[in-house]
Design a protein around this motif. Structure first.
Motif, PDB file in Angstrom:
ATOM      1  N   SER A  33      -5.622 -38.308 -19.334  1.00 26.67           N
ATOM      2  CA  SER A  33      -4.778 -39.512 -19.261  1.00 26.67           C
ATOM      3  C   SER A  33      -3.708 -39.481 -20.343  1.00 26.67           C
ATOM      4  N   GLN A  34      -4.096 -39.041 -21.550  1.00 25.60           N
ATOM      5  CA  GLN A  34      -3.137 -38.953 -22.649  1.00 25.60           C
ATOM      6  C   GLN A  34      -2.063 -37.907 -22.351  1.00 25.60           C
ATOM      7  N   ALA A  35      -2.473 -36.771 -21.743  1.00 28.26           N
ATOM      8  CA  ALA A  35      -1.501 -35.732 -21.416  1.00 28.26           C
ATOM      9  C   ALA A  35      -0.475 -36.242 -20.408  1.00 28.26           C
ATOM     10  N   ILE A  36      -0.923 -36.986 -19.393  1.00 29.84           N
ATOM     11  CA  ILE A  36      -0.004 -37.523 -18.380  1.00 29.84           C
ATOM     12  C   ILE A  36       0.922 -38.558 -19.017  1.00 29.84           C
ATOM     13  N   GLN A  37       0.383 -39.394 -19.899  1.00 28.57           N
ATOM     14  CA  GLN A  37       1.202 -40.392 -20.579  1.00 28.57           C
ATOM     15  C   GLN A  37       2.265 -39.717 -21.441  1.00 28.57           C
ATOM     16  N   THR A  38       1.871 -38.625 -22.118  1.00 26.42           N
ATOM     17  CA  THR A  38       2.823 -37.890 -22.953  1.00 26.42           C
ATOM     18  C   THR A  38       3.958 -37.309 -22.109  1.00 26.42           C
ATOM     19  N   ILE A  39       3.610 -36.763 -20.935  1.00 26.47           N
ATOM     20  CA  ILE A  39       4.643 -36.206 -20.049  1.00 26.47           C
ATOM     21  C   ILE A  39       5.624 -37.303 -19.635  1.00 26.47           C
ATOM     22  N   GLU A  40       5.105 -38.460 -19.280  1.00 25.77           N
ATOM     23  CA  GLU A  40       5.983 -39.561 -18.843  1.00 25.77           C
ATOM     24  C   GLU A  40       6.880 -40.034 -19.980  1.00 25.77           C
ATOM     25  N   GLU A  41       6.327 -40.073 -21.203  1.00 21.45           N
ATOM     26  CA  GLU A  41       7.125 -40.503 -22.354  1.00 21.45           C
ATOM     27  C   GLU A  41       8.204 -39.475 -22.670  1.00 21.45           C
ATOM     28  N   GLU A  42       7.862 -38.186 -22.590  1.00 20.37           N
ATOM     29  CA  GLU A  42       8.836 -37.132 -22.911  1.00 20.37           C
ATOM     30  C   GLU A  42       9.926 -37.034 -21.859  1.00 20.37           C
ATOM     31  N   THR A  43       9.591 -37.240 -20.598  1.00 18.60           N
ATOM     32  CA  THR A  43      10.579 -37.110 -19.518  1.00 18.60           C
ATOM     33  C   THR A  43      11.319 -38.410 -19.244  1.00 18.60           C
ATOM     34  N   GLY A  44      10.713 -39.541 -19.647  1.00 14.03           N
ATOM     35  CA  GLY A  44      11.318 -40.837 -19.337  1.00 14.03           C
ATOM     36  C   GLY A  44      11.172 -41.211 -17.874  1.00 14.03           C
ATOM     37  N   LEU A  45      10.207 -40.587 -17.190  1.00 17.06           N
ATOM     38  CA  LEU A  45      10.015 -40.827 -15.752  1.00 17.06           C
ATOM     39  C   LEU A  45       8.677 -41.505 -15.505  1.00 17.06           C
ATOM     40  N   ASN A  46       8.666 -42.388 -14.508  1.00 18.53           N
ATOM     41  CA  ASN A  46       7.406 -42.933 -14.018  1.00 18.53           C
ATOM     42  C   ASN A  46       6.932 -42.026 -12.890  1.00 18.53           C
ATOM     43  N   LEU A  47       5.941 -41.201 -13.182  1.00 20.02           N
ATOM     44  CA  LEU A  47       5.547 -40.135 -12.258  1.00 20.02           C
ATOM     45  C   LEU A  47       4.531 -40.596 -11.225  1.00 20.02           C
ATOM     46  N   PHE A  48       3.792 -41.646 -11.527  1.00 22.76           N
ATOM     47  CA  PHE A  48       2.740 -42.095 -10.622  1.00 22.76           C
ATOM     48  C   PHE A  48       2.810 -43.601 -10.417  1.00 22.76           C
ATOM     49  N   VAL A  49       2.412 -44.004  -9.230  1.00 21.74           N
ATOM     50  CA  VAL A  49       2.237 -45.424  -8.919  1.00 21.74           C
ATOM     51  C   VAL A  49       0.742 -45.682  -8.941  1.00 21.74           C
ATOM     52  N   ARG A  50       0.302 -46.569  -9.831  1.00 23.89           N
ATOM     53  CA  ARG A  50      -1.116 -46.792 -10.032  1.00 23.89           C
ATOM     54  C   ARG A  50      -1.568 -48.069  -9.350  1.00 23.89           C
ATOM     55  N   SER A  51      -2.733 -47.975  -8.720  1.00 24.41           N
ATOM     56  CA  SER A  51      -3.358 -49.143  -8.106  1.00 24.41           C
ATOM     57  C   SER A  51      -4.856 -49.038  -8.358  1.00 24.41           C
ATOM     58  N   GLY A  52      -5.318 -49.667  -9.464  1.00 26.46           N
ATOM     59  CA  GLY A  52      -6.712 -49.516  -9.866  1.00 26.46           C
ATOM     60  C   GLY A  52      -6.950 -48.087 -10.304  1.00 26.46           C
ATOM     61  N   ARG A  53      -8.005 -47.473  -9.729  1.00 27.06           N
ATOM     62  CA  ARG A  53      -8.300 -46.082 -10.059  1.00 27.06           C
ATOM     63  C   ARG A  53      -7.467 -45.104  -9.246  1.00 27.06           C
ATOM     64  N   ALA A  54      -6.904 -45.587  -8.153  1.00 24.59           N
ATOM     65  CA  ALA A  54      -6.102 -44.722  -7.277  1.00 24.59           C
ATOM     66  C   ALA A  54      -4.699 -44.569  -7.843  1.00 24.59           C
ATOM     67  N   ILE A  55      -4.163 -43.360  -7.732  1.00 23.87           N
ATOM     68  CA  ILE A  55      -2.790 -43.114  -8.156  1.00 23.87           C
ATOM     69  C   ILE A  55      -2.074 -42.335  -7.068  1.00 23.87           C
ATOM     70  N   MET A  56      -0.778 -42.560  -6.941  1.00 20.05           N
ATOM     71  CA  MET A  56       0.065 -41.838  -5.986  1.00 20.05           C
ATOM     72  C   MET A  56       1.326 -41.387  -6.701  1.00 20.05           C
ATOM     73  N   MET A  57       1.846 -40.256  -6.296  1.00 22.84           N
ATOM     74  CA  MET A  57       3.085 -39.770  -6.909  1.00 22.84           C
ATOM     75  C   MET A  57       4.254 -40.667  -6.513  1.00 22.84           C
ATOM     76  N   SER A  58       5.082 -40.958  -7.498  1.00 20.14           N
ATOM     77  CA  SER A  58       6.340 -41.638  -7.208  1.00 20.14           C
ATOM     78  C   SER A  58       7.336 -40.616  -6.673  1.00 20.14           C
ATOM     79  N   GLN A  59       8.499 -41.077  -6.287  1.00 23.53           N
ATOM     80  CA  GLN A  59       9.528 -40.130  -5.819  1.00 23.53           C
ATOM     81  C   GLN A  59       9.920 -39.164  -6.933  1.00 23.53           C
ATOM     82  N   ASP A  60      10.054 -39.720  -8.158  1.00 24.10           N
ATOM     83  CA  ASP A  60      10.353 -38.842  -9.300  1.00 24.10           C
ATOM     84  C   ASP A  60       9.218 -37.857  -9.537  1.00 24.10           C
TER      85      ASP A  60
END
Length: 296
Positions: A33-60
């Motif tokens: 989870s920390q690695a994914i958060q770091t990627i999003e912070e470094e890229t400035g992109l919201n990479l996943f759409v979260r709904s509870g435990r389920a996640i889906m890739m965003s367009q970015d």
């Protein structure tokens, strides 16, 4: 973004579940989870759409996944090339069973190695079946074996030439001048044989079982030198691959009146790439075995 983070990211994209991805990667869920958060912070992109435990890739996220996939493909090719370069400059590990060793090792050391000082051969002498296992387990790069017809699916068998199996007695034995012998007649004698790790004995055992013949083995040995001593001591005859006794004094080989043979072959693992240096070794061995077969 590091290579490791990229691999983490693609695993999450494929599974769309942090828990499952962490389990597959054998890391803690919090670490992933920390690695994914770091990627999003470094890229400035919201990479996943979260709904509870389920996640889906965003367009970015989808666009980034395509770029990361292409980049990692190039990284994998690069790593493969580097490993190939390392193997080329390392040792070539070669297994040669005893029945072939006395014939081919002197030629490798006396002829091939002086002609190719850049190639470092690491040669061992296990049994035929053990040689095949070592190739399968990638503990050696290739092996020369007297192939008996049974294969391991992970291995590639390059057949070279077939050579006969013969009944072996000592000079002065009552059958010394016999022109040929049937297998049934040979099996009337107690025999000294190579152990069942050798293809010649495995083939002999299969044939006797299939024909309902009895194999009277007085002694099994993993060492050809022991069989040579037993033959010279007039203990009992043997049944061996012809190359095993071709240069041995004091013994006589008698052909069977039916075709019993083993096929010499080179084996490598199917999933392993063959290097240029390995091909040189294989070419030399093939030429030597074919040359010896034509002389016989």
């Amino acid at each position: 973004m590091t290579i490791l983070q990229m691999r983490y990211f693609l695993t999450v994209c494929r599974l769309q579940n942090i828990t499952h991805a962490a389990a597959e990667l054998h890391i803690a869920q919090s670490t992933l989870s920390q690695a994914i958060q770091t990627i999003e912070e470094e890229t400035g992109l919201n990479l996943f759409v979260r709904s509870g435990r389920a996640i889906m890739m965003s367009q970015d996220g989808q666009r980034l996944a395509q770029k990361v996939t292409a980049l990692l493909r190039e990284v994998d090719l690069f790593e493969t090339d580097v490993r190939e370069m390392a193997r080329r400059h390392g040792k070539i590990r070669l297994a040669i069973p005893q029945q072939q060793a006395s014939f081919i090792i002197p030629r490798l050391l006396n002829t091939f190695c002086p002609a190719h000082p850049e190639i470092d051969l690491d040669i061992i002498e296990p049994s035929g079946l053990e040689s095949a296992r070592l190739v399968r387990e990638e503990k050696v790069d290739m092996a020369i074996v007297n192939y008996d017809g049974e294969t391991m699916p992970e291995l590639h068998y390059r057949r070279i030439t077939s050579r006969p199996i013969k009944f072996v007695v000592w000079q002065g034995h009552p059958l010394e001048h016999c022109q040929s012998i049937s297998l049934a007649e040979a099996l009337q004698y107690p025999l000294v044989l190579l152990s069942e790790e050798f293809f010649v004995t495995r083939l002999l055992t299969r044939i006797t079982v299939k024909r309902h013949l009895e194999l009277n083995a007085l002694y099994y040995s993993p060492h050809l030198s022991t069989l040579y001593s037993l033959l010279r001591a007039h203990t009992a005859p043997s049944i061996l691959f012809s190359q095993a006794v071709i240069s041995l004094d004091g013994v006589v080989t008698i052909p069977f009146d039916e075709p019993l043979a083993l096929t010499s072959c080179l084996i490598t693992k199917k999933s392993r790439q063959i290097t240029k240096d390995q091909r040189l070794v294989m070419k030399f061995i093939r030429e030597q075995l074919l040359l010896d077969s034509m002389k016989s």
